[in-house]
Design a protein around this motif. Structure first.
Motif, PDB file in Angstrom:
ATOM      1  N   ALA A   9       0.830  -1.210   0.000  1.00 27.87           N
ATOM      2  CA  ALA A   9       0.000   0.000   0.000  1.00 27.87           C
ATOM      3  C   ALA A   9       0.861   1.255   0.000  1.00 27.87           C
ATOM      4  O   ALA A   9       0.575   2.218  -0.727  1.00 27.87           O
ATOM      5  CB  ALA A   9      -0.945  -0.001   1.206  1.00 27.87           C
ATOM      6  N   ILE A  10       1.913   1.255   0.791  1.00 28.55           N
ATOM      7  CA  ILE A  10       2.815   2.412   0.852  1.00 28.55           C
ATOM      8  C   ILE A  10       3.508   2.610  -0.494  1.00 28.55           C
ATOM      9  O   ILE A  10       3.588   3.728  -1.010  1.00 28.55           O
ATOM     10  CB  ILE A  10       3.830   2.257   1.998  1.00 28.55           C
ATOM     11  CG1 ILE A  10       3.119   2.335   3.347  1.00 28.55           C
ATOM     12  CG2 ILE A  10       4.939   3.310   1.898  1.00 28.55           C
ATOM     13  CD1 ILE A  10       3.970   1.901   4.528  1.00 28.55           C
ATOM     14  N   GLY A  12       2.471   1.614  -3.440  1.00 27.71           N
ATOM     15  CA  GLY A  12       1.463   2.073  -4.398  1.00 27.71           C
ATOM     16  C   GLY A  12       1.166   3.555  -4.242  1.00 27.71           C
ATOM     17  O   GLY A  12       1.044   4.291  -5.227  1.00 27.71           O
ATOM     18  N   GLU A  13       1.058   3.996  -2.989  1.00 28.34           N
ATOM     19  CA  GLU A  13       0.782   5.411  -2.721  1.00 28.34           C
ATOM     20  C   GLU A  13       1.952   6.293  -3.170  1.00 28.34           C
ATOM     21  O   GLU A  13       1.747   7.367  -3.739  1.00 28.34           O
ATOM     22  CB  GLU A  13       0.501   5.604  -1.229  1.00 28.34           C
ATOM     23  CG  GLU A  13      -0.007   6.972  -0.871  1.00 28.34           C
ATOM     24  CD  GLU A  13       1.091   7.911  -0.406  1.00 28.34           C
ATOM     25  OE1 GLU A  13       0.896   9.132  -0.519  1.00 28.34           O
ATOM     26  OE2 GLU A  13       2.138   7.424   0.056  1.00 28.34           O
ATOM     27  N   TYR A  39      -2.776   4.428  -6.822  1.00 25.43           N
ATOM     28  CA  TYR A  39      -3.764   4.640  -5.766  1.00 25.43           C
ATOM     29  C   TYR A  39      -4.726   3.469  -5.634  1.00 25.43           C
ATOM     30  O   TYR A  39      -5.145   3.134  -4.523  1.00 25.43           O
ATOM     31  CB  TYR A  39      -4.519   5.953  -5.973  1.00 25.43           C
ATOM     32  CG  TYR A  39      -3.720   7.153  -5.530  1.00 25.43           C
ATOM     33  CD1 TYR A  39      -3.286   7.277  -4.222  1.00 25.43           C
ATOM     34  CD2 TYR A  39      -3.398   8.162  -6.422  1.00 25.43           C
ATOM     35  CE1 TYR A  39      -2.549   8.362  -3.810  1.00 25.43           C
ATOM     36  CE2 TYR A  39      -2.664   9.258  -6.014  1.00 25.43           C
ATOM     37  CZ  TYR A  39      -2.232   9.355  -4.714  1.00 25.43           C
ATOM     38  OH  TYR A  39      -1.499  10.440  -4.310  1.00 25.43           O
ATOM     39  N   ALA A  42      -2.841   0.954  -3.700  1.00 25.66           N
ATOM     40  CA  ALA A  42      -2.655   1.456  -2.335  1.00 25.66           C
ATOM     41  C   ALA A  42      -3.916   1.282  -1.497  1.00 25.66           C
ATOM     42  O   ALA A  42      -3.861   0.740  -0.383  1.00 25.66           O
ATOM     43  CB  ALA A  42      -2.243   2.930  -2.363  1.00 25.66           C
ATOM     44  N   LEU A  46      -4.436  -1.271   1.510  1.00 27.90           N
ATOM     45  CA  LEU A  46      -4.718  -0.639   2.796  1.00 27.90           C
ATOM     46  C   LEU A  46      -5.979  -1.237   3.409  1.00 27.90           C
ATOM     47  O   LEU A  46      -6.037  -1.498   4.612  1.00 27.90           O
ATOM     48  CB  LEU A  46      -4.855   0.871   2.624  1.00 27.90           C
ATOM     49  CG  LEU A  46      -4.936   1.701   3.895  1.00 27.90           C
ATOM     50  CD1 LEU A  46      -3.667   1.555   4.733  1.00 27.90           C
ATOM     51  CD2 LEU A  46      -5.171   3.163   3.556  1.00 27.90           C
ATOM     52  N   TRP A  62       1.235   4.358   7.176  1.00 28.83           N
ATOM     53  CA  TRP A  62       1.028   4.553   5.738  1.00 28.83           C
ATOM     54  C   TRP A  62       1.353   5.992   5.331  1.00 28.83           C
ATOM     55  O   TRP A  62       2.112   6.216   4.401  1.00 28.83           O
ATOM     56  CB  TRP A  62      -0.425   4.206   5.398  1.00 28.83           C
ATOM     57  CG  TRP A  62      -0.789   4.317   3.963  1.00 28.83           C
ATOM     58  CD1 TRP A  62      -0.259   3.600   2.921  1.00 28.83           C
ATOM     59  CD2 TRP A  62      -1.770   5.182   3.395  1.00 28.83           C
ATOM     60  NE1 TRP A  62      -0.870   3.969   1.745  1.00 28.83           N
ATOM     61  CE2 TRP A  62      -1.805   4.932   2.006  1.00 28.83           C
ATOM     62  CE3 TRP A  62      -2.644   6.127   3.925  1.00 28.83           C
ATOM     63  CZ2 TRP A  62      -2.665   5.600   1.150  1.00 28.83           C
ATOM     64  CZ3 TRP A  62      -3.498   6.788   3.061  1.00 28.83           C
ATOM     65  CH2 TRP A  62      -3.504   6.521   1.699  1.00 28.83           C
ATOM     66  N   GLY A  66       4.920   7.182   3.765  1.00 25.34           N
ATOM     67  CA  GLY A  66       4.641   7.706   2.424  1.00 25.34           C
ATOM     68  C   GLY A  66       5.222   9.102   2.238  1.00 25.34           C
ATOM     69  O   GLY A  66       5.824   9.404   1.206  1.00 25.34           O
TER      70      GLY A  66
END
Length: 109
Positions: A9-10, A12-13, A39, A42, A46, A62, A66
């Motif tokens: 998730a991190i 991806g963000e 996103y 992410a 998440l 996160w 990030g």
């Protein structure tokens, strides 16, 4: 597994946020697609993380990591400057994440 989802998730963000600059207001196709894909990954990962970890701790990790990673991308790829105070602030963010995970009883272990 939740920490693997959180890591994805991190990442991806960071990809999504970093691609925003290259997308130039969504006028460039490939960077714009990277924003949407980053996103999407992410938020999906998440949501999987939140099945196992508290929302406050998860969001702190996160967003905090990030912020630091996006600042590093800005420095390495976009040539943005990081001064001593900026580096100190990022160090404090990382210290906060470490405290949340290894000292505080807020996070589940």
């Amino acid at each position: 597994m939740p920490y693997l989802y959180l890591t994805i998730a991190i990442i991806g963000e960071v990809i999504g946020t970093s691609s925003l600059k290259a997308a130039e207001g969504f006028t460039r196709l490939w960077p714009s697609l990277l924003v949407v894909a980053g996103y999407a990954v992410a938020f999906y990962c998440l949501s999987l993380t939140l099945k196992h970890l508290p929302i406050g701790t998860t969001y702190a990790m996160w967003s905090g990591l990030g912020v630091v990673l996006v600042a590093l991308v800005g420095w390495l790829i976009f040539g943005q400057k990081v001064d001593l105070w900026g580096a100190l602030g990022m160090g404090l963010i990382i210290a906060g994440v470490v405290v949340l995970n290894f000292v505080s009883k807020t996070a589940t272990h």
